[in-house]
Design an enzyme around this catalytic site. Structure first.
Site, short mmCIF file in Angstrom:
data_model
loop_
_atom_site.label_atom_id
_atom_site.label_comp_id
_atom_site.label_asym_id
_atom_site.label_seq_id
_atom_site.Cartn_x
_atom_site.Cartn_y
_atom_site.Cartn_z
N PRO A 2 0.82 -1.21 0.00
CA PRO A 2 0.00 0.00 0.00
C PRO A 2 0.86 1.27 0.00
CG PRO A 2 -0.61 -1.48 1.80
CD PRO A 2 0.62 -2.04 1.18
N GLU A 3 0.52 2.19 -0.87
CA GLU A 3 1.22 3.47 -0.93
C GLU A 3 0.21 4.57 -0.61
OE1 GLU A 3 3.55 3.82 -4.56
OE2 GLU A 3 3.70 1.64 -4.71
N HIS A 98 -7.23 -13.50 10.14
CA HIS A 98 -6.01 -12.70 10.14
C HIS A 98 -6.18 -11.35 10.84
CE1 HIS A 98 -4.39 -15.72 7.50
NE2 HIS A 98 -5.41 -15.57 6.69
N ARG A 117 -0.04 -10.85 6.24
CA ARG A 117 1.41 -11.09 6.28
C ARG A 117 2.08 -10.56 7.55
NH1 ARG A 117 3.00 -9.54 0.23
NH2 ARG A 117 5.06 -10.33 0.76
#
Ligand SMILES: [Zn+2]
Length: 274
Positions: A2-3, A98, A117
């Site tokens: 993500p930016e 998650h 992650r």
């Protein structure tokens, strides 16, 4: 990863809400659950749970790739890193496999940080500058002028790609939007920053802002991370397009490594001067 446009998309989602998930602005936190302690960068889990209890959400901001949830006394800073998703939903929904941090509000909703992650990080901090104080200018802000950009470029002698990825030089750019902005500005990613003249600086300044704004309008890109909301990947010109013809000149897009990152560019439109 993500930016700026993807984080901005989450900011707007949390602020405005969408069908089935209201804005979190004004909500009061009843309690917090930590399902993966290491997500917490600061403070320790016990202190985090004690301190966040009872605080209200008073604002939702962003600085670079950091999301800043302003609370009554503290700021909750979230960095999504490689993957991550922020969810507002009813507490009766099943808890996702998650989910790493959950904030239960005093009404029927909760906020969840879903992070497959596990690289994402969360800070609960009184002074956010302790975490974000070293970030460079915000590329879409009014005080990021072409003159300021030129000055920062001239003060360093680094490859453009390397420079743009450095969050202390300019905040929010990552691999995708750096490559796209350099392509649009017709600048080779390995050009040294102190060789960029003022015309080229202005072109790059415009292109960075155009690319980021267009990406925000499309809710970011759904590429190599878990957020599936964005559409901007349909409009990419070079990123992840090795061997595909350049949209301007048909030369195959080339991939090289700069700063250990895959870097995509058109060797004809973005020549490296002698
Ligand atoms: Zn080209």
């Amino acid at each position: 990863m993500p930016e700026l446009p993807e984080v901005e998309t989450f900011r707007r989602y949390l602020l405005r809400g969408e069908s089935g998930s209201p804005s979190i602005l004004g909500k009061q936190i009843k309690d917090a659950e930590l399902l993966w302690d290491k997500t917490l960068a600061s403070p320790k889990p016990g202190e985090f749970k004690d301190r966040i209890q009872g605080q209200f959400v008073t604002g939702i901001g962003r600085r670079g790739k950091n999301l800043l949830i302003q609370l009554s006394r503290d700021t909750l800073i979230i960095h999504l890193r490689m993957s991550g998703e922020l969810i507002v939903e009813e507490k009766t929904n099943p808890i996702g496999k998650h989910y790493r941090v959950i904030l239960n509000f005093t009404d029927k909703y909760r906020f969840a940080f879903n992070n497959i992650r596990k690289f994402g990080r969360v800070w609960l901090i009184e002074d956010p500058n302790q975490v974000i104080g070293n970030l460079g200018p915000e590329p879409l802000a009014d005080d990021f002028t072409p003159e300021l950009f030129h000055q920062i470029l001239q003060n360093h002698s680094r490859q453009l790609k390397y420079f743009l990825l450095d969050q202390e030089m300019i905040a929010g750019m990552g691999n995708i939007y750096t490559d796209e902005a350099l392509y649009r500005a017709k600048l080779h990613p390995a050009r040294k920053t102190d060789t960029i003249n003022s015309t080229e600086t202005y072109r790059l300044w415009v292109c960075i802002r155009e690319v980021l704004q267009e990406a925000i309008q499309n809710q970011g890109s759904s590429i190599d991370w878990m957020y599936q909301g964005g559409d901007y990947q349909k409009y990419l010109s070079v990123y992840n397009l090795e061997g595909k013809p350049c949209k301007r000149c048909k030369t195959p897009i080339k991939r090289i490594k700069i700063a250990q990152r895959s870097t995509y560019f058109c060797p004809t439109c973005q020549p490296l001067p002698e």
